[in-house]
Design a protein around this motif. Structure first.
Motif, PDB file in Angstrom:
ATOM      1  N   ARG A 175       0.836  -1.204   0.000  1.00  0.00           N
ATOM      2  CA  ARG A 175       0.000   0.000   0.000  1.00  0.00           C
ATOM      3  C   ARG A 175       0.871   1.254   0.000  1.00  0.00           C
ATOM      4  N   ALA A 176       0.504   2.217  -0.852  1.00  0.00           N
ATOM      5  CA  ALA A 176       1.218   3.490  -0.923  1.00  0.00           C
ATOM      6  C   ALA A 176       0.488   4.594  -0.168  1.00  0.00           C
ATOM      7  N   ALA A 177      -0.730   4.315   0.273  1.00  0.00           N
ATOM      8  CA  ALA A 177      -1.525   5.310   1.007  1.00  0.00           C
ATOM      9  C   ALA A 177      -2.566   4.585   1.846  1.00  0.00           C
ATOM     10  N   ALA A 178      -3.013   5.289   2.882  1.00  0.00           N
ATOM     11  CA  ALA A 178      -4.088   4.750   3.710  1.00  0.00           C
ATOM     12  C   ALA A 178      -5.441   5.001   3.037  1.00  0.00           C
ATOM     13  N   ALA A 179      -6.496   4.460   3.632  1.00  0.00           N
ATOM     14  CA  ALA A 179      -7.829   4.577   3.024  1.00  0.00           C
ATOM     15  C   ALA A 179      -8.282   6.024   2.886  1.00  0.00           C
ATOM     16  N   ASP A 180      -7.778   6.904   3.760  1.00  0.00           N
ATOM     17  CA  ASP A 180      -8.177   8.320   3.669  1.00  0.00           C
ATOM     18  C   ASP A 180      -7.292   9.110   2.716  1.00  0.00           C
ATOM     19  N   GLY A 181      -6.359   8.434   2.048  1.00  0.00           N
ATOM     20  CA  GLY A 181      -5.504   9.094   1.077  1.00  0.00           C
ATOM     21  C   GLY A 181      -4.182   9.581   1.621  1.00  0.00           C
ATOM     22  N   THR A 182      -4.002   9.560   2.934  1.00  0.00           N
ATOM     23  CA  THR A 182      -2.733  10.036   3.488  1.00  0.00           C
ATOM     24  C   THR A 182      -1.601   9.065   3.144  1.00  0.00           C
ATOM     25  N   SER A 183      -0.419   9.656   2.846  1.00  0.00           N
ATOM     26  CA  SER A 183       0.730   8.830   2.479  1.00  0.00           C
ATOM     27  C   SER A 183       2.038   9.341   3.069  1.00  0.00           C
ATOM     28  N   GLN A 184       2.016  10.469   3.760  1.00  0.00           N
ATOM     29  CA  GLN A 184       3.229  11.004   4.365  1.00  0.00           C
ATOM     30  C   GLN A 184       3.238  10.733   5.869  1.00  0.00           C
ATOM     31  N   TRP A 185       4.223  10.027   6.396  1.00  0.00           N
ATOM     32  CA  TRP A 185       5.298   9.433   5.608  1.00  0.00           C
ATOM     33  C   TRP A 185       5.277   7.935   5.834  1.00  0.00           C
TER      34      TRP A 185
END
Length: 356
Positions: free
Chosen positions: A174-184
């Motif tokens: 996965r490059a991001a969580a379900a809510d769209g957050t990816s940092q960091w």
């Protein structure tokens, strides 16, 4: 009498040729590492093997290495000389004339080069020299010159930049969580490595979706957020408009926009701009498109020791419906970066795509 220094090696080249080629290689390394033209060095030797003049190419529109060296001699002084050049003398008239013709007109008797010119328009210099009665020999220190010119030669031979596709993901891809957050997802050491590799690339690419969602600056920065000296040209793939106040519009280089409907044509256009290496960093849609089209020459996967789950996959659809069609890669390196791992992979050679 032939001395040990001049005795030919297994390829028929004397030590004097190799010594001059090593010097030509040093001269070539003085030239610009980016742009349309290659780095080339030239050493002119007298019939007795003494250095008459040296030259190197300083960038597009300037004298090529052979002409630069010849310009340092009086008329006629190169008659009977040997020209030792890292790249086959060109046979093309562009901003400057063909180097093959310049050598012929100067009366050079022998030309030694390392690597053949792969250009559609610039190749053919060796043949033209031979037709004029010049002795021509290639392949001297070819591996060393290939290493210096690797990115330029790749782009010239393939008519496109070398493409590195990068992503950071959790252990479950996965490059991001379900809510769209990816940092960091990854830690500071991995992010530092990414910025180092950005600075080494000619250009960095993202899709318009990434620009609209994350507003990236697409710069290479140090730990304090300062810009590194070398900066990749920002390239945006997609047809959606990019806001006038997008962060990338403040980039030190003018952004390049391509619609992305035909990746092959887009890559050829970037190569014609002088972009030899492209660092693809923006989003699963763009990364998947490059991989599906067969344009991923290298994968950089930064793997964090975390599990996220959910829909935020690092890659999207690749057009693969059965395991037999899986795209296979060979691991070239595995590096520990703080708590994270970097996996470096290259496409498996043809004929070895079948899995075990």
């Amino acid at each position: 009498m032939t001395t040990a220094a001049d005795r030919p090696d297994a390829h028929g080249h004397g030590e004097a040729d190799a010594t001059a080629m090593r010097r030509a290689l040093e001269l070539a390394d003085l030239g610009p590492a980016h742009g349309v033209n290659p780095r080339v060095g030239c050493v002119l030797l007298s019939p007795a093997g003494e250095v008459l003049a040296e030259g190197w190419h300083r960038g597009a529109g300037t004298a090529h290495a052979e002409v630069d060296a010849l310009s340092k001699l009086a008329p006629g002084a190169a008659h009977g000389a040997t020209a030792v050049v890292t790249l086959e003398p060109c046979n093309h008239t562009g901003r400057t004339g063909p180097c093959a013709l310049a050598l012929i007109e100067a009366g050079v008797a022998r030309v030694v080069y390392a690597v053949g010119d792969p250009g559609d328009h610039s190749a053919g210099g060796a043949e033209r020299l031979r037709e004029a009665g010049v002795e021509v020999s290639g392949g001297v220190l070819a591996d060393e010159v290939e290493a210096l010119l690797d990115d330029w030669l790749f782009a010239a031979r393939h008519r496109r930049p070398h493409v590195t596709v990068k992503w950071a993901s959790s252990l479950d891809g996965r490059a991001a969580a379900a809510d769209g957050t990816s940092q960091w997802i990854t830690g500071p050491a991995a992010r530092r490595d990414v910025h180092r590799r950005r600075a080494a690339a000619d250009a960095i690419a993202v899709g318009t979706g990434t620009v609209l969602a994350d507003d990236p600056a697409l710069t290479a920065r140090d730990d304090a957020g300062r810009l590194l000296e070398a900066q990749p040209v920002p390239v945006v793939f997609g047809r959606r408009p990019v806001p006038a106040d997008a962060a990338l519009r403040a980039h030190p280089h003018e952004p390049v926009f391509v619609d992305g409907t035909e990746l092959g044509a887009d890559l050829e256009a970037l190569q014609r701009r002088g972009i030899r290496s492209l660092f693809v960093e923006g989003g699963p849609t763009l990364a998947s498109a490059f991989i599906a089209a067969g344009f991923a020459d290298e994968l950089l996967v930064y793997l964090a020791p975390a599990l996220i789950g959910g829909p935020g996959l690092a890659l999207g659809e690749l057009g693969i419906s059965t395991i037999a069609d899986a795209r296979r890669f060979d691991f070239a390196a595995v590096e520990r970066l703080g708590d994270d791992l970097l996996l470096v992979a290259h496409p498996a050679p043809a004929g070895s795509q079948e899995g075990n």
